[in-house]
Design a protein around this motif. Structure first.
Motif, PDB file in Angstrom:
ATOM      1  N   ASP A 239       0.815  -1.222   0.000  1.00  0.00           N
ATOM      2  CA  ASP A 239       0.000   0.000   0.000  1.00  0.00           C
ATOM      3  C   ASP A 239       0.848   1.271   0.000  1.00  0.00           C
ATOM      4  O   ASP A 239       0.595   2.188  -0.767  1.00  0.00           O
ATOM      5  N   CYS A 240       1.873   1.335   0.888  1.00  0.00           N
ATOM      6  CA  CYS A 240       2.625   2.587   1.029  1.00  0.00           C
ATOM      7  C   CYS A 240       4.111   2.455   0.682  1.00  0.00           C
ATOM      8  O   CYS A 240       4.804   3.471   0.591  1.00  0.00           O
ATOM      9  N   GLY A 241       4.622   1.236   0.515  1.00  0.00           N
ATOM     10  CA  GLY A 241       6.014   1.043   0.141  1.00  0.00           C
ATOM     11  C   GLY A 241       7.001   1.042   1.296  1.00  0.00           C
ATOM     12  O   GLY A 241       8.201   0.928   1.079  1.00  0.00           O
ATOM     13  N   GLU A 242       6.530   1.173   2.525  1.00  0.00           N
ATOM     14  CA  GLU A 242       7.399   1.153   3.694  1.00  0.00           C
ATOM     15  C   GLU A 242       7.708  -0.297   4.101  1.00  0.00           C
ATOM     16  O   GLU A 242       6.960  -1.208   3.769  1.00  0.00           O
ATOM     17  N   PRO A 243       8.798  -0.532   4.856  1.00  0.00           N
ATOM     18  CA  PRO A 243       9.115  -1.888   5.306  1.00  0.00           C
ATOM     19  C   PRO A 243       8.054  -2.424   6.277  1.00  0.00           C
ATOM     20  O   PRO A 243       7.550  -1.680   7.121  1.00  0.00           O
ATOM     21  N   MET A 244       7.729  -3.698   6.111  1.00  0.00           N
ATOM     22  CA  MET A 244       6.765  -4.350   6.995  1.00  0.00           C
ATOM     23  C   MET A 244       7.513  -5.119   8.078  1.00  0.00           C
ATOM     24  O   MET A 244       8.653  -5.534   7.888  1.00  0.00           O
TER      25      MET A 244
ATOM     26  N   CYS B  22       1.145   2.494   7.616  1.00  0.00           N
ATOM     27  CA  CYS B  22      -0.255   2.613   7.174  1.00  0.00           C
ATOM     28  C   CYS B  22      -1.178   1.579   7.822  1.00  0.00           C
ATOM     29  O   CYS B  22      -2.361   1.519   7.509  1.00  0.00           O
ATOM     30  N   LEU B  23      -0.625   0.725   8.691  1.00  0.00           N
ATOM     31  CA  LEU B  23      -1.372  -0.288   9.453  1.00  0.00           C
ATOM     32  C   LEU B  23      -1.936  -1.407   8.585  1.00  0.00           C
ATOM     33  O   LEU B  23      -2.863  -2.101   8.984  1.00  0.00           O
TER      34      LEU B  23
END
Length: 80
Positions: free
Chosen positions: A19-24, A70-71
């Protein structure tokens, strides 16, 4: 007998949020979130109840990945 490399600390799996491209962040096996006793249950028995295809016969372990930005949550099947 097969083992999950993520559960046993042999390997880390890094994913980027779709969704946002940040690390999970890896949050553990999805079965551990079912109820208060599920982390203590036999893994092979929980795989028969998890509702995911190929987890028991296909030797895959479902893990929950969570994006702190983004949860967004995602289930990833890790090959054992």
């Amino acid at each position: 007998m097969t083992v999950c490399p993520v559960c046993n600390g042999f390997r880390d799996v890094y994913l980027m949020c779709t969704d946002c491209g940040e690390p999970m962040l890896e949050s553990g096996r999805i079965m551990d979130f079912y109820d208060g006793y599920s982390p203590y249950m036999e893994i092979d028995l929980m795989k028969m109840e998890d509702g995911y295809h190929d987890t028991n016969s296909g030797h895959k372990c479902p893990h929950l990945y969570h994006c702190p930005s983004c949860l967004h949550d995602e289930i990833i099947l890790i090959k054992e």
